[in-house]
Design a protein around this motif. Sequence first.
Motif, PDB file in Angstrom:
ATOM      1  N   GLY A  62      -3.550  45.391  40.576  1.00  0.00           N
ATOM      2  CA  GLY A  62      -4.680  44.561  40.198  1.00  0.00           C
ATOM      3  C   GLY A  62      -5.324  43.820  41.350  1.00  0.00           C
ATOM      4  O   GLY A  62      -6.324  43.136  41.169  1.00  0.00           O
ATOM      5  N   GLY A  63      -4.767  43.951  42.573  1.00  0.00           N
ATOM      6  CA  GLY A  63      -5.374  43.303  43.731  1.00  0.00           C
ATOM      7  C   GLY A  63      -4.348  42.890  44.763  1.00  0.00           C
ATOM      8  O   GLY A  63      -3.149  42.760  44.458  1.00  0.00           O
ATOM      9  N   GLU A  64      -4.806  42.660  45.997  1.00  0.00           N
ATOM     10  CA  GLU A  64      -3.903  42.343  47.101  1.00  0.00           C
ATOM     11  C   GLU A  64      -3.159  41.032  46.903  1.00  0.00           C
ATOM     12  O   GLU A  64      -2.062  40.853  47.438  1.00  0.00           O
ATOM     13  N   ALA A  65      -3.729  40.088  46.161  1.00  0.00           N
ATOM     14  CA  ALA A  65      -3.057  38.798  45.967  1.00  0.00           C
ATOM     15  C   ALA A  65      -1.890  38.906  44.997  1.00  0.00           C
ATOM     16  O   ALA A  65      -1.052  38.000  44.932  1.00  0.00           O
ATOM     17  N   ASN A  66      -1.819  39.994  44.242  1.00  0.00           N
ATOM     18  CA  ASN A  66      -0.741  40.177  43.280  1.00  0.00           C
ATOM     19  C   ASN A  66       0.510  40.699  43.994  1.00  0.00           C
ATOM     20  O   ASN A  66       0.922  41.843  43.822  1.00  0.00           O
ATOM     21  N   VAL A  67       1.091  39.846  44.797  1.00  0.00           N
ATOM     22  CA  VAL A  67       2.262  40.204  45.598  1.00  0.00           C
ATOM     23  C   VAL A  67       3.519  39.863  44.807  1.00  0.00           C
ATOM     24  O   VAL A  67       3.713  38.716  44.400  1.00  0.00           O
ATOM     25  N   SER A  68       4.366  40.845  44.623  1.00  0.00           N
ATOM     26  CA  SER A  68       5.601  40.624  43.869  1.00  0.00           C
ATOM     27  C   SER A  68       6.843  40.915  44.691  1.00  0.00           C
ATOM     28  O   SER A  68       7.959  40.663  44.237  1.00  0.00           O
ATOM     29  N   THR A  69       6.675  41.456  45.903  1.00  0.00           N
ATOM     30  CA  THR A  69       7.811  41.895  46.702  1.00  0.00           C
ATOM     31  C   THR A  69       7.764  41.264  48.095  1.00  0.00           C
ATOM     32  O   THR A  69       6.773  40.657  48.484  1.00  0.00           O
ATOM     33  N   GLY A  70       8.852  41.463  48.846  1.00  0.00           N
ATOM     34  CA  GLY A  70       8.839  41.121  50.261  1.00  0.00           C
ATOM     35  C   GLY A  70       9.300  39.715  50.585  1.00  0.00           C
ATOM     36  O   GLY A  70       9.732  38.935  49.731  1.00  0.00           O
ATOM     37  N   PHE A  71       9.164  39.401  51.865  1.00  0.00           N
ATOM     38  CA  PHE A  71       9.639  38.126  52.393  1.00  0.00           C
ATOM     39  C   PHE A  71       9.036  36.928  51.668  1.00  0.00           C
ATOM     40  O   PHE A  71       9.735  35.955  51.375  1.00  0.00           O
TER      41      PHE A  71
END
Length: 444
Positions: free
Chosen positions: A174-183
């Motif tokens: 749904g977009g780049e701001a929808n970050v669910s993973t990573g540091f």
Amino acid sequence: MRLTLKRLVAGIALALSLNALAVVPQDMQQATLTTYATIAGANYRDALKDTKALQSAVHALAERPGAGTLQAAKDAWLASRESYGTTEVFRLSGGPIDAEEGWVARAYGNHEGEINAWPLDESMIDYTTDARYQHTHGNIIDSTGAFTPGGEDTKPVDVTTITPEVLGALNANGGEANVSTGFHAIEFLLWGQDQDYANMIEDKVTHGPMTAGERPLSDFTTDKLAKRRLQYLVAAADKLVDDLAVVAGAWDEQVDGNNGLYRAALLDRLTGRDKEKDIPHAQAFKQIFAGMGVFSKSELANERIAVAVLTPSEEDEHSCFSDNTHRDIALNYLGIKNVLLGQYQGKKVGPSFFDQLPAAEQEKVKGLMADIEKRIAAINELATTRMHFDYQIHPENEASVQNIVSLKNRLRKLGDQMVAVAKAYGISLTTDDVTDTGETQVGG
């Protein structure tokens, strides 16, 4: 994840003729490229080792949630950032961290957006405190069944059980701001929000220039969603290790499947059916120099520093939950310095790109680096004694703001110096080639 490789590659017309490499002798071309690959391999191995330590600390927190295990997980996150931060210089160069096309992308999967994506909409992951000082709802952790992120062209994902695969399906859904993973997803879960000063609304989440996010221990112990948060942390840490292992493996010295394949191709050492994957030196150098330039000028100087200080917005600082942004800046610059000077952990690795510059250009680069290091030292001193980066960018603190703006300007000039480095190799770059056309436009 502010800048993408596709933007960079679109603005560069690669001159692939090996005849272009007429200045630095062929044996030195190979030697400096080997230095680059050796630094990358060592750096990613260290980053993977430290991220595995973070994974172990997160598992320990999940098994025995308490003040000690929570602090140990935070400490492990901070330690893992020390080694990962210097790897960022290998971005934007067509390498295994973020290649978006060709066999490199197919082999390694472009995991950068899953490893270090930012800024993120933390309210998609867990509760945040809104303008009325109430907890928000409708996030991954407080949902079961199908969860549909906000944004365009979203796809529902079953979040009943939070696994690495579920988080991968949600990331950038749904977009780049929808970050669910990573540091940074892990960072938010460990620290929680950090809103330290009045910025459009009066913030009362945390207080003071030396205070980071203060997520309560009860979020992992007595809260009704404690097990969900721990499940999320474990899944995110497991995925982070798996993704980083793919990238680190690409730089192995021995070829075994995809492990070591990229390093061998970069050094023109493949044989048999894989020989066609070898990367011509002209292409390799042009991508490396342009990528280093864009990283210094458009990613670090502009997206990670200028946007935060000139907005000003603590939400745009790189590690806004832990207030570790001062280390991000220092380590990202150190990665650039490592590659330029052919060093790692303070020791010379081999012949460097800097060594090939004419004396006059070397003096320019040394002057820029000395000024940059002085300004980074000032940021670090303030961050560890009086005010974190999010207070240093506050307009009332004029001296620190000016120092940060000046640092931004010097880093942009250092990025432009990659044009001179490329010239030493007979490669034609312009300052436009080391500037991302899609960088955020900010004044100052």
